[in-house]
Design an enzyme around this catalytic site. Sequence first.
Site, PDB file in Angstrom:
ATOM      1  N   GLY A  96       2.243   1.527  -2.982  1.00  0.00           N
ATOM      2  CA  GLY A  96       3.431   2.345  -3.179  1.00  0.00           C
ATOM      3  C   GLY A  96       4.677   1.531  -3.432  1.00  0.00           C
ATOM      4  O   GLY A  96       5.780   2.077  -3.468  1.00  0.00           O
TER       5      GLY A  96
ATOM      6  N   ASP B 172      10.294   3.452 -11.351  1.00  0.00           N
ATOM      7  CA  ASP B 172       9.754   2.147 -10.978  1.00  0.00           C
ATOM      8  C   ASP B 172      10.215   1.063 -11.935  1.00  0.00           C
ATOM      9  O   ASP B 172      10.600  -0.039 -11.525  1.00  0.00           O
ATOM     10  CB  ASP B 172       8.222   2.195 -10.954  1.00  0.00           C
ATOM     11  CG  ASP B 172       7.680   3.227  -9.981  1.00  0.00           C
ATOM     12  OD1 ASP B 172       8.450   3.688  -9.124  1.00  0.00           O
ATOM     13  OD2 ASP B 172       6.498   3.574 -10.091  1.00  0.00           O
TER      14      ASP B 172
ATOM     15  N   LYS C 200      -2.322   5.540  -8.794  1.00  0.00           N
ATOM     16  CA  LYS C 200      -1.915   6.677  -9.616  1.00  0.00           C
ATOM     17  C   LYS C 200      -2.913   6.987 -10.720  1.00  0.00           C
ATOM     18  O   LYS C 200      -3.073   8.131 -11.124  1.00  0.00           O
ATOM     19  CB  LYS C 200      -0.533   6.413 -10.215  1.00  0.00           C
ATOM     20  CG  LYS C 200       0.600   6.468  -9.228  1.00  0.00           C
ATOM     21  CD  LYS C 200       1.950   6.482  -9.897  1.00  0.00           C
ATOM     22  CE  LYS C 200       2.283   5.180 -10.563  1.00  0.00           C
ATOM     23  NZ  LYS C 200       3.675   5.144 -11.059  1.00  0.00           N
TER      24      LYS C 200
END
Length: 550
Positions: free
Chosen positions: A194, A243, A293
Site C-alpha cells: 500500500g 500515486d 491491485k
Amino acid sequence: MAAELPIPIFTSLDKAFPDVETAAAQGVRFNAVVEEYQKRFGHKPSYIARAPGRVNLIGEHIDYVLFGCFPAAIERDILIACGPSVPGSGTSTPSAHPPGGVKAENLDPKYKPQSFVPMLKSANGPSAAEEADAASNVHAETAWHLDIDKRELRWESYVKAGYYGVLNRFFASTSEHPAPADLLVTGSVPSGSGLSSSAAMVVASTLAFMAVNNKLDGVTKGQLVEMAMENEKRVGVNSGGLDQAASVICTPHSAIFVDFFPRLSAEPIPLPTPRTIPRAVFVCANSLVVSDKVVSAKIHYNLRVVETLVAARVLALRLGQSLGPTERPRLREVFSRWLGSPELESSPEKVKQGLERFLPEIEKLRPAPEGRKAGELGVTMKEMVEWSGLSEEQFHQVYLSWVDVEAEYFQLYKRTKHVITEAIRVLEFRAVCLAAQAAPDPLPESTLAQLGALMNASHESCATLCESSCPEVDRLAALARASGAYGCRITGAGWGGCTVSLVAEDKVEEFIAKVKEGYEPYRALEGEKLREVIFATKPSSGAFVLKLDP
C-alpha cells in the site's frame, strides 16, 4: 506551480537530498548499485533513476473521480541504474541488443533476469493486444508493441509499462529508433504494502528509458505524472494519478495537496508536526496482508472505478443534467456542473462549502428498500443498467468493454458517500495544516488531535463505505490508536497493505513496542525484520535522475 517544474537532474547526491546525513547514507546504496551494475553488464551505468514510494495521509479512492488528495513521498524508493548497452562488454554480444532491446535485471534474486524487444506495429494491422489496449482507452496509436500479460503479475511488466510510454511519446512518429539499454533494478518499498511500489517502479522505469534516450529535456513533472498514469494502465490498473503525483512532485518536509480538476495541480503543504508540542511523526505499519491491485482488480480496485463512474451518471441524470449516450462523467465533473459557478473551483474553501451542500443529493442514489434484503444498499447489474438510462448494449460498451469487474451487488450509494465525505476531510486536513503555519509557536497538541480525528474518520469510511480495508488492517488501526496514536488509517489501494499513524515523536519506540506486542504477525520479528514492517518516516523528495560521470 509544482507540476510545471522540470524533472530534476542531479550530478551529485548532496544536491538531490535535503541534508548531508541523508545524502551520505544514500551514497552507500547508490554506489553499491553502480558497482553491481558494472559487474553484471561490463560497463558503468550512465544514470540512476530514483522514484520514491508514497504514503497517502488522507484522501483514498477519490483521485480517479478527480477529487484532491493529500499524499507525501516517503524515504523508501525504487532505483534503476541504466545506460545504453555496449555490445561485446560483459555478457553482452552484438546480437544481444537489437534496436531498442532491453536487458533488465533485479538485485532481488527472486526476480529473474529478463530480455525483451519492442516490435514495430505490423503492416497488416494492430495485434490482438493492441486492440485490447484501444478498448481500454490506453493510447493505441503507437508504432510499437511490447507484450504485457495483464493476467499474470511479473516484475518486468512494470518496466515494460514505463518503456511503452516513452516509445509512444517520443518514437511514434519519427524514424528514430530507441537505444538498446541495460537496466538494474533495486528497491526498498515493500511490494503489495500500500506504499505504491508499483507506481514507483513505473515512474522510475519511465525516467530510466527517457534518460537512456536523451529525452528528459523540456519534460515537466506534471507531464511525467500523466505519462506514468497512462503507463500503469498497461498492467491492468485504472489508476487515478495520486500515486504517480506523490512520487514525482513531492518535496522534503512537505506533503502535497494534489488536485486533478480542471487539470493536474499540486500545492506543497508543510506539515505542522515539527512545530507542535509534542512533535509528531508518521509511522507506517505493514499488515503483511499482500494487496496487489492487478491480481484482484476485478473485485476490488477496478470495481470501485466502475461503481463510481456509473454512480456519477445516475446521479447526474437524477440531478437533471443532460448526458449523451457515450458520455462517461466522473463524480467531480457532476459536482462541478451542479455548482454552476466555475469560479468556485479556484478556491478549496468554497469547494468544501459546496461539497457540504451537495452531500444531501447523494440520497438520490439510495435504493428503495422494497424488494431487497434488509440493509442491502447495492443494486444488481440489471438495476444498474436501468438506472443509467442506457440500453444493455450501450451500457456494456461505455462501462464494461474496457475493464473486467465482478460483483453481485454494485454499491453506487456507499461509494459516492465515501467519495464526497472523504473529499471534505481532505480539504479540512489541508485547512488545519495551513492554519498551523500561520499560528504562533508552539502549536497546541490539539492540532495533532484534529488531524488524527480526520484520519480516524477516513479509515472508518474506507472500511464501511468504500469497503477497501480488511480485518487485519482494521485490527492494526485499532491497536495503533490504543497504543497512543493521535489517528490511524489505511493507506493505499487497500484490501491489505499498510496503515499510517500520527504519533508523538518521543513516543515512537514505545508505540512500536506496543504494536509489536499486540499484533500477532509482528511478535516474532526483531531488528531489521521488524524495521522492515513498521517504521517512522518523514516526507521525502520526489523522483529525480542522477547523471553519472562517464
